[in-house]
Design a protein around this motif. Sequence first.
Motif, PDB file in Angstrom:
ATOM      1  N   LEU A 184      10.509   2.448   4.587  1.00 35.24           N
ATOM      2  CA  LEU A 184      11.182   3.651   4.405  1.00 35.24           C
ATOM      3  C   LEU A 184      10.665   4.937   3.805  1.00 35.24           C
ATOM      4  O   LEU A 184      11.502   6.097   3.904  1.00 35.24           O
ATOM      5  N   GLN A 185      10.685   4.808   3.059  1.00 33.91           N
ATOM      6  CA  GLN A 185      10.230   5.707   1.770  1.00 33.91           C
ATOM      7  C   GLN A 185      11.317   6.003   1.504  1.00 33.91           C
ATOM      8  O   GLN A 185      11.531   7.068  -0.077  1.00 33.91           O
ATOM      9  N   VAL A 186      12.471   5.130   1.355  1.00 32.99           N
ATOM     10  CA  VAL A 186      13.388   5.496   0.301  1.00 32.99           C
ATOM     11  C   VAL A 186      13.581   4.427  -0.990  1.00 32.99           C
ATOM     12  O   VAL A 186      14.141   3.295  -0.567  1.00 32.99           O
ATOM     13  N   SER A 187      14.238   4.988  -1.772  1.00 38.59           N
ATOM     14  CA  SER A 187      14.171   3.818  -3.224  1.00 38.59           C
ATOM     15  C   SER A 187      15.835   3.988  -3.910  1.00 38.59           C
ATOM     16  O   SER A 187      16.545   5.437  -4.077  1.00 38.59           O
ATOM     17  N   VAL A 188      16.140   2.821  -3.860  1.00 41.32           N
ATOM     18  CA  VAL A 188      17.694   2.440  -3.893  1.00 41.32           C
ATOM     19  C   VAL A 188      17.523   1.528  -5.363  1.00 41.32           C
ATOM     20  O   VAL A 188      16.426   0.149  -4.547  1.00 41.32           O
ATOM     21  N   ARG A 202       0.619  -1.005   0.298  1.00 38.91           N
ATOM     22  CA  ARG A 202      -0.035   0.012   0.154  1.00 38.91           C
ATOM     23  C   ARG A 202       1.087   1.120  -0.449  1.00 38.91           C
ATOM     24  O   ARG A 202       0.120   1.711  -0.609  1.00 38.91           O
ATOM     25  N   ARG A 203       1.869   1.337   0.719  1.00 37.02           N
ATOM     26  CA  ARG A 203       2.873   2.333   0.632  1.00 37.02           C
ATOM     27  C   ARG A 203       3.896   2.698  -0.650  1.00 37.02           C
ATOM     28  O   ARG A 203       3.424   3.432  -1.100  1.00 37.02           O
ATOM     29  N   GLN A 204       3.569   1.159  -1.521  1.00 33.96           N
ATOM     30  CA  GLN A 204       4.576   1.185  -3.042  1.00 33.96           C
ATOM     31  C   GLN A 204       3.184   1.736  -3.831  1.00 33.96           C
ATOM     32  O   GLN A 204       3.915   2.324  -4.691  1.00 33.96           O
ATOM     33  N   ARG A 205       2.228   2.120  -3.374  1.00 30.00           N
ATOM     34  CA  ARG A 205       1.090   2.474  -3.777  1.00 30.00           C
ATOM     35  C   ARG A 205       0.359   1.534  -5.109  1.00 30.00           C
ATOM     36  O   ARG A 205       0.214   2.601  -6.667  1.00 30.00           O
ATOM     37  N   LEU A 206       0.802   0.274  -4.578  1.00 26.48           N
ATOM     38  CA  LEU A 206       0.590  -1.074  -4.921  1.00 26.48           C
ATOM     39  C   LEU A 206      -0.513  -1.701  -5.736  1.00 26.48           C
ATOM     40  O   LEU A 206      -1.270  -2.850  -6.327  1.00 26.48           O
ATOM     41  N   ILE A 207      -1.171  -1.602  -4.773  1.00 22.84           N
ATOM     42  CA  ILE A 207      -2.620  -1.828  -3.770  1.00 22.84           C
ATOM     43  C   ILE A 207      -3.515  -0.763  -3.274  1.00 22.84           C
ATOM     44  O   ILE A 207      -2.406   0.147  -2.831  1.00 22.84           O
ATOM     45  N   ASP A 208      -4.553  -0.731  -3.300  1.00 19.33           N
ATOM     46  CA  ASP A 208      -5.577   0.501  -2.622  1.00 19.33           C
ATOM     47  C   ASP A 208      -6.122  -0.799  -1.657  1.00 19.33           C
ATOM     48  O   ASP A 208      -7.609  -1.737  -2.314  1.00 19.33           O
TER      49      ASP A 208
END
Length: 464
Positions: free
Chosen positions: A407-411, A63-69
């Motif tokens: 943690l809302q950090v993309s690497v 959900r945080r990755q906005r892949l599902i709702d």
Amino acid sequence: MTIWYPDPETLTPPLHASLAQALARAISDGRLATGAQLPTHRRMAQELGLSVHTVSKAYDSLRRQRLIDGQVGRGSFVTGAEAGGSPPYRLQPETGGGYDLSISRPLFAPLHAERFQQALRQLPEGLDPACYLSTRPNAGHQAHRKAGAEWLRICGLEAPVERILVTNGVSHGLSAALTALARPGDTVVAEKITHHLLIPACASLGLTLGGLETDGDGMLPDALEEYCRRNSPKLLFLLPSLANATAGMMPLERRQALADVARRHDLLIIENDALGPVAADRPTPVAALAPERTVYLTSFTKCTLPGLRAGYLAAPEHLLPALTGRIVVFSWMATPLMGELASRWVQDGTALELARWQRRALAERHAIAAEVLQGWHWQGHPAALHLWLPLENGWTSEGFAAYARQLQVSVAPDTPFLAPRVPPQNAVRISLGSVQDPARFRQALELLAGMLRQPPEGAASLAF
């Protein structure tokens, strides 16, 4: 309706992160279509032999990755891969809610917008009508090729105008070079950690890609020698000046040694020099050491600003007809208006001004990284757009990237950069320029440093 479930045998600790990764991959490759309803937390837990709490944490991550709702009373539905953050190279708007350190792109400032807007205002002045009325010459307008010769001289390569083609950037030039110089079934050899676009390009063109061992200076000449004896490759692909994922600068001696091996085995060379003159300590290009067999590629995208999609290809005379033919196939010719903008910036000094600005800005980011990541072994260079971080404490590349997303950090994990049959390297690539604000960049690195201090099982407390 058939409900898709991951194979429980493929799940590894931490289980909630592994489950989230499996579902994210299924969304990305279409096994879970947009709009599909996921099983309830309890049903998923029963099918996989997990706790409801573990499934809840996995769904929360998606959900945080906005892949599902999630919809109260209805359940959880797939929103689609495009809504999520899993592709490591998609540019996202910078907001206060997350930190995208996954895409390798240059820094910018108001100076860049001012210079580009000024260039657009001045563009009609003295503009040759051929720039918008003609799709020839296919190699590029003569004035643009002359500017290319001047820019290549700044990059350390002396090349006559007649040997220079104008391109829409390095990727355009790479496509032309691969298709012009190799045929399906031929072998391309590169470092085992290489350019992420080379791997799918070779696969789609039916080319075999061999990944060779490296040390701190780049590809090992002995490894190339042995590979040539056993496999008879056609092309050698090199990223000697910071454009590789590991942000390495190959010294002159190693460049010469590889050029000598290529000459002994009649290998053609493709040299990707995307950063151009950003690094002050860059040695002579390989193309200057082996001009009779090297296709040299550079562009303005990484050293000035991403929107200036223009670059140059320099090659020996006997390869030019085939290379020009591929330019025709892919685009007829490079976009003349972009070539005009690049030429004017070369001639009035703006391109070099912005490249030197980039050098200073990246050095400042490198200093921040050296401070925050002190104590960990990572690879970088003061003029590189990113750094390469080998992982310790039991972290895997995919696991580290998954936890960082919580943690809302993309690497960028290591997988997209690995040549076929190269085992995981347990490393991530971290961009120095994709988060523009230096304070937020530091915050992102501090979050990653906090993860590095914890083994994977202990890092859960950082995200939940």
